[in-house]
Design a protein around this motif. Structure first.
Motif, PDB file in Angstrom:
ATOM      1  N   GLY A   1       9.021 -72.687 -18.445  1.00 57.75           N
ATOM      2  CA  GLY A   1       9.487 -73.386 -19.630  1.00 57.75           C
ATOM      3  C   GLY A   1      10.882 -72.967 -20.006  1.00 57.75           C
ATOM      4  O   GLY A   1      11.629 -72.416 -19.196  1.00 57.75           O
ATOM      5  N   SER A   2      11.207 -73.167 -21.242  1.00 53.58           N
ATOM      6  CA  SER A   2      12.535 -72.810 -21.730  1.00 53.58           C
ATOM      7  C   SER A   2      12.687 -71.291 -21.727  1.00 53.58           C
ATOM      8  O   SER A   2      11.706 -70.543 -21.669  1.00 53.58           O
ATOM      9  N   LYS A   3      13.921 -70.854 -21.845  1.00 55.49           N
ATOM     10  CA  LYS A   3      14.197 -69.424 -21.921  1.00 55.49           C
ATOM     11  C   LYS A   3      13.444 -68.806 -23.095  1.00 55.49           C
ATOM     12  O   LYS A   3      12.816 -67.752 -22.963  1.00 55.49           O
ATOM     13  N   ALA A   4      13.464 -69.474 -24.245  1.00 55.93           N
ATOM     14  CA  ALA A   4      12.788 -68.968 -25.441  1.00 55.93           C
ATOM     15  C   ALA A   4      11.278 -68.861 -25.233  1.00 55.93           C
ATOM     16  O   ALA A   4      10.652 -67.877 -25.655  1.00 55.93           O
ATOM     17  N   GLU A   5      10.661 -69.859 -24.603  1.00 57.86           N
ATOM     18  CA  GLU A   5       9.215 -69.829 -24.349  1.00 57.86           C
ATOM     19  C   GLU A   5       8.847 -68.661 -23.441  1.00 57.86           C
ATOM     20  O   GLU A   5       7.866 -67.954 -23.685  1.00 57.86           O
TER      21      GLU A   5
END
Length: 76
Positions: free
Chosen positions: A48-52
């Motif tokens: 997923g995204s970097k944040a996820e």
């Protein structure tokens, strides 16, 4: 590694998908999902995204000590 990805022209760090990796010492990392997983690491978490991915690591990696050190100190 960065040079190879930079040459592809479609890797931006913050806008791309990442995968969560784990090595034999119980250490986590995030890695671009378009790049081959390095030797000694395996995929263990979300893509997923970097944040996820960072949120997953924050939840999963509660003991920063490498596995061999944990084993030695937990036996005492």
């Amino acid at each position: 590694m960065q040079a190879v990805l930079a040459m592809s022209g479609n890797w931006t760090i913050d806008g791309d998908e990442f995968v969560v990796l784990l090595n034999g010492d119980g250490q986590y990392s995030i890695w671009p999902s378009v790049a081959p997983i390095p030797s000694g690491w395996s995929s263990v978490g979300p893509i997923g995204s970097k944040a996820e991915c960072l949120a997953f690591v924050e939840t999963a990696w509660t003991d920063m000590r490498p596995v061999p050190l944990r084993s030695r100190t937990d036996r005492r």
